[in-house]
Design an enzyme around this catalytic site. Sequence first.
Site, PDB file in Angstrom:
ATOM      1  CE  LYS A 187      -1.884   2.975   2.764  1.00 53.03           C
ATOM      2  NZ  LYS A 187      -1.860   4.222   1.967  1.00 53.03           N
ATOM      3  CD  GLU A 263      12.379   3.674   9.762  1.00 50.91           C
ATOM      4  OE1 GLU A 263      12.069   4.559  10.597  1.00 50.91           O
ATOM      5  OE2 GLU A 263      12.677   3.907   8.581  1.00 50.91           O
ATOM      6  CB  CYS A 298      13.201   7.754   8.893  1.00 49.26           C
ATOM      7  SG  CYS A 298      14.093   6.618   7.842  1.00 49.26           S
ATOM      8  CD  GLU A 397      10.488  11.599  11.888  1.00 52.18           C
ATOM      9  OE1 GLU A 397       9.304  11.225  11.940  1.00 52.18           O
ATOM     10  OE2 GLU A 397      11.407  10.868  11.478  1.00 52.18           O
TER      11      GLU A 397
HETATM   12  P1  NDP Z   1       1.908   8.186   8.173  1.00 53.43           P
HETATM   13  O1  NDP Z   1       2.515   7.427   9.279  1.00 53.43           O
HETATM   14  O2  NDP Z   1       0.560   8.778   8.362  1.00 53.43           O
HETATM   15  O3  NDP Z   1       1.827   7.279   6.836  1.00 53.43           O
HETATM   16  C1  NDP Z   1       2.580   6.148   6.580  1.00 53.43           C
HETATM   17  C2  NDP Z   1       1.730   5.097   5.912  1.00 53.43           C
HETATM   18  O4  NDP Z   1       0.676   4.663   6.787  1.00 53.43           O
HETATM   19  C3  NDP Z   1       1.030   5.607   4.647  1.00 53.43           C
HETATM   20  O5  NDP Z   1       0.961   4.569   3.693  1.00 53.43           O
HETATM   21  C4  NDP Z   1      -0.331   5.976   5.185  1.00 53.43           C
HETATM   22  O6  NDP Z   1      -1.340   6.056   4.218  1.00 53.43           O
HETATM   23  C5  NDP Z   1      -0.603   4.868   6.163  1.00 53.43           C
HETATM   24  N1  NDP Z   1      -1.626   5.246   7.140  1.00 53.43           N
HETATM   25  C6  NDP Z   1      -1.970   6.493   7.553  1.00 53.43           C
HETATM   26  N2  NDP Z   1      -2.982   6.424   8.445  1.00 53.43           N
HETATM   27  C7  NDP Z   1      -3.277   5.123   8.605  1.00 53.43           C
HETATM   28  C8  NDP Z   1      -4.216   4.428   9.400  1.00 53.43           C
HETATM   29  N3  NDP Z   1      -5.083   5.042  10.212  1.00 53.43           N
HETATM   30  N4  NDP Z   1      -4.245   3.070   9.316  1.00 53.43           N
HETATM   31  C9  NDP Z   1      -3.404   2.424   8.494  1.00 53.43           C
HETATM   32  N5  NDP Z   1      -2.504   3.036   7.710  1.00 53.43           N
HETATM   33  C10 NDP Z   1      -2.420   4.370   7.769  1.00 53.43           C
HETATM   34  O7  NDP Z   1       2.918   9.293   7.763  1.00 53.43           O
HETATM   35  P2  NDP Z   1       2.605  10.652   7.015  1.00 53.43           P
HETATM   36  O8  NDP Z   1       2.803  10.315   5.627  1.00 53.43           O
HETATM   37  O9  NDP Z   1       1.319  11.282   7.315  1.00 53.43           O
HETATM   38  O10 NDP Z   1       3.708  11.588   7.675  1.00 53.43           O
HETATM   39  C11 NDP Z   1       3.522  12.129   8.991  1.00 53.43           C
HETATM   40  C12 NDP Z   1       4.832  12.195   9.705  1.00 53.43           C
HETATM   41  O11 NDP Z   1       5.331  10.874   9.840  1.00 53.43           O
HETATM   42  C13 NDP Z   1       5.927  12.936   8.948  1.00 53.43           C
HETATM   43  O12 NDP Z   1       5.863  14.290   9.147  1.00 53.43           O
HETATM   44  C14 NDP Z   1       7.149  12.310   9.533  1.00 53.43           C
HETATM   45  O13 NDP Z   1       7.466  12.924  10.746  1.00 53.43           O
HETATM   46  C15 NDP Z   1       6.730  10.871   9.773  1.00 53.43           C
HETATM   47  N6  NDP Z   1       7.149   9.979   8.686  1.00 53.43           N
HETATM   48  C16 NDP Z   1       8.206   9.177   8.928  1.00 53.43           C
HETATM   49  C17 NDP Z   1       8.692   8.382   7.928  1.00 53.43           C
HETATM   50  C18 NDP Z   1       9.865   7.524   8.154  1.00 53.43           C
HETATM   51  O14 NDP Z   1      10.606   7.280   7.222  1.00 53.43           O
HETATM   52  N7  NDP Z   1      10.026   7.002   9.337  1.00 53.43           N
HETATM   53  C19 NDP Z   1       8.123   8.383   6.585  1.00 53.43           C
HETATM   54  C20 NDP Z   1       6.953   9.222   6.439  1.00 53.43           C
HETATM   55  C21 NDP Z   1       6.521   9.985   7.470  1.00 53.43           C
HETATM   56  P3  NDP Z   1      -1.786   7.490   3.670  1.00 53.43           P
HETATM   57  O15 NDP Z   1      -0.615   8.064   3.035  1.00 53.43           O
HETATM   58  O16 NDP Z   1      -2.833   7.152   2.719  1.00 53.43           O
HETATM   59  O17 NDP Z   1      -2.272   8.285   4.833  1.00 53.43           O
END
Ligand code: NDP
Length: 495
Positions: A187, A263, A298, A397
């Site tokens: 996904k 992660e 990250c 973060e």
């Molecule tokens: P999220 O944690 O919201 O998204 C990561 C994944 O989880 C996406 O595929 C997202 O789908 C999915 N997701 C979101 N909500 C749900 C839910 N309720 N149930 C199941 N799956 C879900 O990260 P964001 O993209 O919103 O980023 C927010 C913050 O997270 C960033 O500002 C950053 O700080 C951190 N982040 C960290 C990352 C890393 O590499 N560790 C990578 C990305 C973000 P969808 O996109 O459709 O919401």
Amino acid sequence: MTTDFHQVAKALSFETRAFIDGKYVNAASGKTFATVNPATGRELAQVASCADEDVDRAVSAARRAFEAGSWSRMAPRERKKILLKFADLIEANLGELALLETLDCGKPISDSNEVDLPDTIETLRWHAEAIDKLYDQMSPAPHNVVSMLVREPIGVVAGVIPWNFPLFMAAWKMAPALAGGNSLILKPAELTSLSLLRLAELAADAGIPDGVFNVVPGLGEEAGRAIGLHRGIDCVSFTGSGEVGRYFLQYSAESNMKRIVLECGGKSPAIVMPDVKDLAPVVENIATGILFCQGENCSAGSRLLVHRSIADKLLEQLKPVFAQWKVGDPLALDTRIGALIEQPHLQKVLGLIERGKAEGGKVTFGGKQALVESGGWFVEPTIVENVRNDMAIAREEIFGPVLSVIPFDSEEEAVRLANDTNYGLAASLYTEDLNTAHRIAKAIRAGTVSVNCYSEGDYAVPFGGYKESGFGGKDKGLAAHEQYTEQKAIWIQLG
Ligand code: NDP
């Protein structure tokens, strides 16, 4: 090869449908959502919005394929050949995939071409090459017993992927999961589905059987939640925020206790000790650590812990290096900082800079939105000094090109500050003293400590966090194969 990426982009067509059981299909509901170019704010395409019914179809196809054995019971060397072909096909289509990545994520085309795509390809090759060299074990047993410990694929694995490195993060999950014989459902983040949807076709062309490789684009609360709660999924491997990571632990508890690997980001320190004489390579590494991928990384080195005695000199050398990181059109080859992923994220980053100022921090480089006229979401590379480790800017973060500078007076204080965070993903350390290097590397509570460089290590090195940065397993290295397999004990009493 042409470098007029705007021209090439105009001719590009986007695959926007889900890929389930070897075919592109619309979402069962017919619903779609917009995916937008972060550099312009303009819509690129409408993507299939999958939900429960689509996830259910993908899981059924994945399970059917798994049980049929067309992939799960294929000889490892045959799976290897197909995965190597998959990697070759990605390489053959590198230009197109890199362009999709840049259009959808806003990252510089040079990063997509030179980092994301090559690393995706090499990750696939590394795990493909590993799979026919992994041996099972026998345990110490009485003379009349054969006691075997064998590893078997866990079954149906879902990868829930973030938007910062869509292909590369997918590769970290799909390469070991597929190599191990599992069926896979990916996904993508709703903001960045295009490259993974195109990838699905290449997986099929390489010979990965129908049902083994599925991509279900959709909203987190719909497709992501359906994956988390589905009883037919055996393992979810997730990269993203800690908040959503926690949801997956709940989903697992509420459904079938599926294995969860998380992660969840970091607030990684870069520590500069006073013995460093040549600061030139250090400032290059510090800049890369926080500015690469617009800081949407990250393991970004977002807290600079520098010994007070050299802080002024270091910052004097760091600022001209920051100035070389050009913010610009992601499709221009000399751009090093592209657009942030979306408007709310831009507001979050700018808001944290403002909060840093309100709490006593001083912005001494950048600090503002850039290229406003583009319609996209750019931020200047930013340095905030006078930061204390208890300020929001040092604890949250940020996921933007924002470096917080925190001076220290002793090694003990440096280690205490480095570890004073809920996260524990990575750290960098700069010193010319071997004893100091070993001492501090051991004292830091983080999954990766790089010394005299900014690095996550290569494909062979496990990557994952301590504390709230990680849970349940690691990406990369042979360690990643373990989480996608079950270990079975077979105890045979000889007659
Ligand atoms: P999220 O944690 O919201 O998204 C990561 C994944 O989880 C996406 O595929 C997202 O789908 C999915 N997701 C979101 N909500 C749900 C839910 N309720 N149930 C199941 N799956 C879900 O990260 P964001 O993209 O919103 O980023 C927010 C913050 O997270 C960033 O500002 C950053 O700080 C951190 N982040 C960290 C990352 C890393 O590499 N560790 C990578 C990305 C973000 P969808 O996109 O459709 O919401």
